[in-house]
Design an enzyme around this catalytic site. Structure first.
Site, PDB file in Angstrom:
ATOM      1  N   ASP A   1      -8.594   0.963 -33.159  1.00 55.29           N
ATOM      2  CA  ASP A   1      -9.616   1.926 -32.713  1.00 55.29           C
ATOM      3  C   ASP A   1     -10.157   2.881 -33.959  1.00 55.29           C
ATOM      4  O   ASP A   1      -9.714   3.623 -34.751  1.00 55.29           O
ATOM      5  CB  ASP A   1      -9.295   2.911 -31.283  1.00 55.29           C
ATOM      6  CG  ASP A   1     -10.965   3.033 -30.917  1.00 55.29           C
ATOM      7  OD1 ASP A   1     -11.888   2.696 -30.790  1.00 55.29           O
ATOM      8  OD2 ASP A   1     -11.155   3.763 -29.502  1.00 55.29           O
TER       9      ASP A   1
ATOM     10  N   HIS B   1     -15.920  -3.264 -38.864  1.00 54.80           N
ATOM     11  CA  HIS B   1     -14.539  -3.767 -38.347  1.00 54.80           C
ATOM     12  C   HIS B   1     -14.144  -4.726 -39.499  1.00 54.80           C
ATOM     13  O   HIS B   1     -13.497  -5.134 -38.981  1.00 54.80           O
ATOM     14  CB  HIS B   1     -15.868  -4.520 -37.606  1.00 54.80           C
ATOM     15  CG  HIS B   1     -16.346  -3.811 -36.214  1.00 54.80           C
ATOM     16  ND1 HIS B   1     -15.663  -3.244 -35.773  1.00 54.80           N
ATOM     17  CD2 HIS B   1     -17.708  -3.810 -35.446  1.00 54.80           C
ATOM     18  CE1 HIS B   1     -16.315  -3.160 -34.655  1.00 54.80           C
ATOM     19  NE2 HIS B   1     -17.764  -3.220 -34.304  1.00 54.80           N
TER      20      HIS B   1
ATOM     21  N   LEU C   1       7.077 -12.944 -36.757  1.00 53.13           N
ATOM     22  CA  LEU C   1       7.254 -12.341 -36.113  1.00 53.13           C
ATOM     23  C   LEU C   1       5.628 -12.937 -35.126  1.00 53.13           C
ATOM     24  O   LEU C   1       4.939 -13.574 -35.519  1.00 53.13           O
ATOM     25  CB  LEU C   1       5.616 -11.598 -36.862  1.00 53.13           C
ATOM     26  CG  LEU C   1       5.089 -10.574 -36.974  1.00 53.13           C
ATOM     27  CD1 LEU C   1       6.099  -9.314 -36.125  1.00 53.13           C
ATOM     28  CD2 LEU C   1       3.695 -10.246 -37.028  1.00 53.13           C
TER      29      LEU C   1
HETATM   30  C1  IPE Z   1     -10.906  -0.188 -27.294  1.00 54.83           C
HETATM   31  O1  IPE Z   1     -11.673   0.124 -27.650  1.00 54.83           O
HETATM   32  C2  IPE Z   1     -10.699  -1.909 -27.375  1.00 54.83           C
HETATM   33  C3  IPE Z   1     -10.543  -2.186 -28.518  1.00 54.83           C
HETATM   34  C4  IPE Z   1      -9.926  -1.538 -29.157  1.00 54.83           C
HETATM   35  C5  IPE Z   1     -10.151  -4.018 -28.465  1.00 54.83           C
HETATM   36  P1  IPE Z   1     -12.671   0.885 -26.786  1.00 54.83           P
HETATM   37  O2  IPE Z   1     -13.482   1.997 -28.177  1.00 54.83           O
HETATM   38  O3  IPE Z   1     -13.682  -0.187 -26.577  1.00 54.83           O
HETATM   39  O4  IPE Z   1     -12.023   1.976 -25.702  1.00 54.83           O
HETATM   40  P2  IPE Z   1     -13.154   3.056 -25.054  1.00 54.83           P
HETATM   41  O5  IPE Z   1     -14.651   2.534 -24.542  1.00 54.83           O
HETATM   42  O6  IPE Z   1     -13.234   4.093 -26.073  1.00 54.83           O
HETATM   43  O7  IPE Z   1     -12.302   3.185 -23.966  1.00 54.83           O
HETATM   44  C1  IPE Z   2     -12.175  -0.544 -32.467  1.00 47.90           C
HETATM   45  O1  IPE Z   2     -13.487  -0.491 -33.445  1.00 47.90           O
HETATM   46  C2  IPE Z   2     -13.334  -1.506 -32.351  1.00 47.90           C
HETATM   47  C3  IPE Z   2     -13.849  -2.725 -31.033  1.00 47.90           C
HETATM   48  C4  IPE Z   2     -13.828  -1.741 -30.109  1.00 47.90           C
HETATM   49  C5  IPE Z   2     -14.130  -3.745 -31.565  1.00 47.90           C
HETATM   50  P1  IPE Z   2     -14.598   1.274 -32.249  1.00 47.90           P
HETATM   51  O2  IPE Z   2     -15.623  -0.388 -32.361  1.00 47.90           O
HETATM   52  O3  IPE Z   2     -14.637   0.735 -30.814  1.00 47.90           O
HETATM   53  O4  IPE Z   2     -15.240   2.030 -33.302  1.00 47.90           O
HETATM   54  P2  IPE Z   2     -15.685   3.874 -32.343  1.00 47.90           P
HETATM   55  O5  IPE Z   2     -14.290   4.131 -31.338  1.00 47.90           O
HETATM   56  O6  IPE Z   2     -17.418   3.495 -31.844  1.00 47.90           O
HETATM   57  O7  IPE Z   2     -15.413   4.427 -33.492  1.00 47.90           O
HETATM   58 MG    MG Z   3     -13.725   2.410 -30.036  1.00 48.76          MG
END
Ligand code: IPE
Ligand code: IPE
Ligand code: MG
Length: 236
Positions: free
Chosen positions: A18, A35, A129
Site C-alpha cells: 500500500d 504503481h 519460491l
Molecule cells: C489494499 O489497499 C489493497 C491492496 C494493496 C491491493 P487499499 O489502498 O485498497 O486499502 P484501503 O482502501 O486503504 O483499505
Molecule cells: C496500493 O497503493 C496499490 C493498490 C491498492 C492497487 P494505493 O493505490 O492504494 O496507494 P494509496 O493508498 O492511495 O497511497
Molecule cells: Mg491504498
C-alpha cells in the site's frame, strides 16, 4: 525469543502493498507512476524473499474493492499487470518461482486471464519460491466461494471441518501466512486473507510501497523472529 513452534524464518509472508498513490502525490506525479514504481519494489521483495529462504510470498496487488476506483486507474493497474507478466515471467521462471494466482481473474478479461493461467502452467514445477498473486481478491468472497463449493458438493454439516473448509478456499495447499506486512502506515486488513491470517503475526511499517527495500523486508523478518507465537496455548 522464538519458541520451537515458530521457526525464525517465516515459511509464508503475505504483504499488503500500500501507498503507491501517496508516494506519487508526494512528488506531484500521477498515481500511475507510483504503481509503476511499486513493481520495482515487487522485484526487490521477491529477491529478498528468495535470499532469506521464505517459501511462500503472497502479494495483495488488487482487491475486490479496487474495481471501485476511477476507470482510468483500473486501466492503468490492469495494463501494468499485463506488462509485468510479459516482462518478468521469464526471469521469475529462471529464478525458480512458481506463480499462483488467487482471486477473480476472469474479471480482467479473457486475454489476461489466459495469460495468467499460462504463467501458472509454465512455472508450476518450480520450487524455490511460491509467489501467490492476489488479484481481484477479497477475503469474504473467498470464504463465500468456499461455502458455495461445500454446498454444491452436498457435504453433510458434520463433514465440514476446518481442514475441509480450508481446502475449499483459493489458498488450498498453501500454508497459512506466518507474517503479514502492510506498508504505508495503514493498520487494517482491508479484506485480505481473512481466514488464513487467523494466527499471522502482523507487522505495520510507515514505508510507502514504492520505497520498500530488501532491507525493510529483512527488518520485518527480524521483528518476526522476536515474536513469541503461542496459538492460544499456555506460555511456557
Ligand atoms: C489494499 O489497499 C489493497 C491492496 C494493496 C491491493 P487499499 O489502498 O485498497 O486499502 P484501503 O482502501 O486503504 O483499505
Ligand atoms: C496500493 O497503493 C496499490 C493498490 C491498492 C492497487 P494505493 O493505490 O492504494 O496507494 P494509496 O493508498 O492511495 O497511497
Ligand atoms: Mg491504498
Amino acid at each position: 525469543m522464538a519458541d520451537s513452534c515458530s521457526p525464525v524464518i517465516p515459511r509464508h509472508v503475505a504483504i499488503i502493498m500500500d501507498g503507491n498513490g501517496r508516494w506519487a502525490a508526494a512528488r506531484s506525479l500521477p498515481r500511475a507512476i507510483g504503481h509503476r514504481e511499486g513493481t520495482k519494489a515487487v522485484r526487490r521483495t521477491i529477491e529478498a524473499a528468495i535470499g532469506q529462504g521464505v517459501q511462500y510470498l503472497t502479494l495483495f496487488a488488487f482487491s475486490s474493492e479496487n474495481w471501485q476506483r476511477p476507470a482510468e486507474e483500473v486501466t492503468d493497474l490492469t495494463g501494468l499487470l499485463r506488462y509485468y507478466l510479459r516482462n518478468e515471467l521469464n526471469e521469475l521462471h529462471e529464478s525458480g518461482v512458481r506463480l499462483v494466482v488467487i482471486g477473480e481473474r476472469d474479471r480482467f478479461g479473457p486475454n489476461l486471464a489466459a495469460e495468467l493461467a499460462a504463467a501458472e502452467a509454465k512455472t508450476e514445477h518450480n520450487a524455490k519460491l511460491t509467489l501467490v498473486m492476489a488479484l481481484s481478491y477479497g477475503g469474504r468472497a473467498d470464504i463465500v466461494d468456499a461455502a458455495r463449493r461445500a454446498l454444491a458438493a452436498g457435504l453433510a454439516p458434520d463433514q465440514l471441518t476446518e481442514e475441509k473448509f480450508a481446502s475449499l478456499l483459493a489458498t488450498d495447499g498453501i500454508p497459512d501466512p506466518d507474517l503479514l506486512i502492510r506498508t504505508s502506515g495503514e493498520e487494517r486488513i482491508s479484506n485480505f486473507l481473512l481466514w488464513q491470517t487467523a494466527y499471522a503475526e502482523l507487522y505495520f511499517t510507515d514505508v510507502l510501497w514504492p520505497d520498500f527495500e530488501g532491507a525493510d523486508f529483512t527488518m520485518a523478518l527480524a521483528e518476526f523472529a522476536r515474536r513469541e507465537r503461542r496459538f492460544g496455548a499456555r506460555p511456557e
